[in-house]
Write a protein that holds these residues in place. Sequence first.
Motif, PDB file in Angstrom:
ATOM      1  N   SER A  11     -24.133   7.337 -25.033  1.00 33.18           N
ATOM      2  CA  SER A  11     -23.011   8.266 -24.925  1.00 33.18           C
ATOM      3  C   SER A  11     -21.650   7.577 -24.988  1.00 33.18           C
ATOM      4  N   PRO A  12     -21.080   7.421 -26.186  1.00 32.50           N
ATOM      5  CA  PRO A  12     -19.715   6.909 -26.305  1.00 32.50           C
ATOM      6  C   PRO A  12     -18.689   7.988 -25.997  1.00 32.50           C
ATOM      7  N   ASN A  13     -17.425   7.606 -25.991  1.00 34.85           N
ATOM      8  CA  ASN A  13     -16.361   8.592 -25.907  1.00 34.85           C
ATOM      9  C   ASN A  13     -16.151   9.183 -27.299  1.00 34.85           C
ATOM     10  N   ALA A  14     -15.798  10.469 -27.367  1.00 32.74           N
ATOM     11  CA  ALA A  14     -15.587  11.116 -28.653  1.00 32.74           C
ATOM     12  C   ALA A  14     -14.520  10.375 -29.446  1.00 32.74           C
ATOM     13  N   ALA A  15     -14.653  10.384 -30.760  1.00 35.99           N
ATOM     14  CA  ALA A  15     -13.830   9.543 -31.630  1.00 35.99           C
ATOM     15  C   ALA A  15     -12.374   9.967 -31.705  1.00 35.99           C
ATOM     16  N   ILE A  16     -12.078  11.250 -31.426  1.00 34.71           N
ATOM     17  CA  ILE A  16     -10.689  11.702 -31.528  1.00 34.71           C
ATOM     18  C   ILE A  16      -9.793  10.844 -30.628  1.00 34.71           C
ATOM     19  N   GLY A  17      -8.804  10.200 -31.245  1.00 30.35           N
ATOM     20  CA  GLY A  17      -7.922   9.287 -30.532  1.00 30.35           C
ATOM     21  C   GLY A  17      -8.292   7.824 -30.686  1.00 30.35           C
ATOM     22  N   TYR A  18      -9.459   7.533 -31.283  1.00 29.41           N
ATOM     23  CA  TYR A  18      -9.905   6.152 -31.456  1.00 29.41           C
ATOM     24  C   TYR A  18      -8.910   5.388 -32.336  1.00 29.41           C
ATOM     25  N   PRO A  19      -8.611   4.121 -32.021  1.00 30.05           N
ATOM     26  CA  PRO A  19      -9.247   3.240 -31.033  1.00 30.05           C
ATOM     27  C   PRO A  19      -8.556   3.225 -29.675  1.00 30.05           C
ATOM     28  N   TYR A  20      -7.896   4.284 -29.314  1.00 28.26           N
ATOM     29  CA  TYR A  20      -7.327   4.464 -27.973  1.00 28.26           C
ATOM     30  C   TYR A  20      -6.339   3.356 -27.593  1.00 28.26           C
ATOM     31  N   GLY A  21      -5.633   2.824 -28.573  1.00 33.66           N
ATOM     32  CA  GLY A  21      -4.648   1.784 -28.299  1.00 33.66           C
ATOM     33  C   GLY A  21      -5.203   0.380 -28.258  1.00 33.66           C
ATOM     34  N   ILE A  22      -6.503   0.205 -28.538  1.00 30.35           N
ATOM     35  CA  ILE A  22      -7.115  -1.126 -28.516  1.00 30.35           C
ATOM     36  C   ILE A  22      -6.723  -1.881 -29.783  1.00 30.35           C
ATOM     37  N   ALA A  23      -6.174  -3.078 -29.627  1.00 29.56           N
ATOM     38  CA  ALA A  23      -5.863  -3.949 -30.759  1.00 29.56           C
ATOM     39  C   ALA A  23      -7.012  -4.928 -30.968  1.00 29.56           C
ATOM     40  N   LEU A  24      -7.316  -5.226 -32.214  1.00 25.47           N
ATOM     41  CA  LEU A  24      -8.465  -6.075 -32.518  1.00 25.47           C
ATOM     42  C   LEU A  24      -8.336  -7.453 -31.883  1.00 25.47           C
ATOM     43  N   ASP A  25      -7.119  -7.989 -31.828  1.00 30.73           N
ATOM     44  CA  ASP A  25      -6.962  -9.340 -31.293  1.00 30.73           C
ATOM     45  C   ASP A  25      -7.066  -9.410 -29.772  1.00 30.73           C
ATOM     46  N   THR A  26      -7.182  -8.248 -29.113  1.00 35.70           N
ATOM     47  CA  THR A  26      -7.393  -8.258 -27.657  1.00 35.70           C
ATOM     48  C   THR A  26      -8.876  -8.302 -27.302  1.00 35.70           C
ATOM     49  N   VAL A  27      -9.743  -8.160 -28.295  1.00 39.21           N
ATOM     50  CA  VAL A  27     -11.186  -8.242 -28.077  1.00 39.21           C
ATOM     51  C   VAL A  27     -11.571  -9.712 -27.997  1.00 39.21           C
ATOM     52  N   ALA A  28     -12.287 -10.096 -26.945  1.00 37.80           N
ATOM     53  CA  ALA A  28     -12.482 -11.511 -26.619  1.00 37.80           C
ATOM     54  C   ALA A  28     -13.315 -12.271 -27.646  1.00 37.80           C
ATOM     55  N   LEU A  29     -14.449 -11.736 -28.062  1.00 37.39           N
ATOM     56  CA  LEU A  29     -15.380 -12.485 -28.898  1.00 37.39           C
ATOM     57  C   LEU A  29     -15.187 -12.187 -30.374  1.00 37.39           C
ATOM     58  N   ALA A  30     -15.290 -13.225 -31.197  1.00 33.85           N
ATOM     59  CA  ALA A  30     -15.166 -13.067 -32.642  1.00 33.85           C
ATOM     60  C   ALA A  30     -16.270 -12.164 -33.191  1.00 33.85           C
ATOM     61  N   ALA A  31     -17.469 -12.268 -32.617  1.00 33.44           N
ATOM     62  CA  ALA A  31     -18.580 -11.431 -33.072  1.00 33.44           C
ATOM     63  C   ALA A  31     -18.299  -9.957 -32.811  1.00 33.44           C
ATOM     64  N   ASP A  32     -17.655  -9.671 -31.698  1.00 34.23           N
ATOM     65  CA  ASP A  32     -17.306  -8.287 -31.385  1.00 34.23           C
ATOM     66  C   ASP A  32     -16.170  -7.790 -32.288  1.00 34.23           C
TER      67      ASP A  32
END
Length: 484
Positions: A199-220
């Motif tokens: 059960s993810p959060n619904a996509a409307i609004g994605y990525p909810y302000g998340i910037a790719l460079d704030t994600v810790a792992l390169a694989a993620d």
Amino acid sequence: MPSLLPLVLLALLSTALAQNTRSASRTSTSTNPTSTAPVPAAATAVNEPADGSIYFGLWVDTSVTSGDSPLNANARLGRNISWFQFSQNIPVDEYNDVTGVGGIINGTKVTETNTDAGIYVTVYPLQGLGGFTQQDMAALGVQLQSYVTAGHAVFLRFAPEMNGNWFPYATQPTMFVATWKTLYTTIKQSCPTCGMVWSPNAAIGYPYGIALDTVALAADQAALDTNGDGQLDLNDDAYSPYYPGDDYVDWNGVSYYYKGNYPNDYNVIQPPGFFEGSMTGVLPEVDEIGQTQTQYTPFYNNYCMANPCMLSESGASWKVNQTGIPSWLTVSPTQEQVEGAWWRDGITNATFLSMYPRLKMIMNFEWEKVESDGNVPTLRDFRLTNATDVLAAFVADFEAVAQRYVWANYVPPPPSGSGGGGGAQIPVPQPQVSVHRATPYRATVPTSLSLFFSSAQGWAELRPYALGLTALVAGVLAGVSLVL
């Protein structure tokens, strides 16, 4: 002679496991709540209702301060609701017997309704995906199986809204998928009829302000950048990086709410078709605020074909203490108008229900709580069965589609003095004052030897099995000696 002992023990263990699995299967088949529409003999998924029918469930606030309960909710709605949702953490928090916070869920809140309503357990790994062990998973599985043994179907929703950024386990797709697969396999060993809900959060609004460079792992980062353009935006798939595969999921669901216009601190009626956005990923156009129609990742076509799907938690919020009312909103709507627009757009909308027949459950968040968007705290009421005028309007509209919904069956309570309650012949686990994370929770009187033994189980519980096994092995050995 000594070489025969492992074979004898293995045979006994296999027999016990087979009997336990058959018993669990029979319990799930006979207790699936299906009063208005029969479930087919060979349903395509665990707990799936027949085609053309749908569950309606409530996540009721049973806290000490609220005092609400499934029993009261049934009385308000005038129907036996088919599923009730609760939450707990993994590892399990220590239970506070004063505030009622922590511990495992109180399953007796459902059994006291005297129905076979299902128990829906949402589990949050608030210490992170690495903050619990496989033994914690095993204990959870045994706990859930105890509800099945007591006559209630079970859903388990683990680490919901993992594609957002508001939980400590979020934006970690590679670890999430690996953890999910281990959890799924472990839970099914103890509770084969538990329905696992991704059960993810619904996509409307994605990525909810998340910037790719704030994600810790390169694989993620690579997993989240689904279109390979080096950034994370609405053109990336909001769901697929976290999906463990159809073989590891029983149901798919999304969290979907209408909260108004950001920062969501005043009341406004939703645009028509907003409810449908949970399935299509389309954000409707709203002229007043300059919102254009936007396409996000669709859910229904991608995730409701192989598995049945649900709104895992949902609702429209009424702002009790609204602020920031814009000049164009000359007349504020009432609570019935705000929430009525929500249910008439989906829950009681026959056209919507027919268009999305694989949507087989809608779970409403029956709570009032303070939420904050843009640092603006607002008291929001999501309840449909609380205010008198809202409840009356909801019940009236529900009548037109009530036959589509599956309602729980009445279960006569056990005879006086027989133990249990609300139709449950075996008492379900209670929240405990002191909780040890390694302790498997199960029925007071176990029906089979737990495979997840820990010292917390104690000799008193295992003694009857040990003595019986000793006697049986001795008999087998004696018989072999006579033959030889």
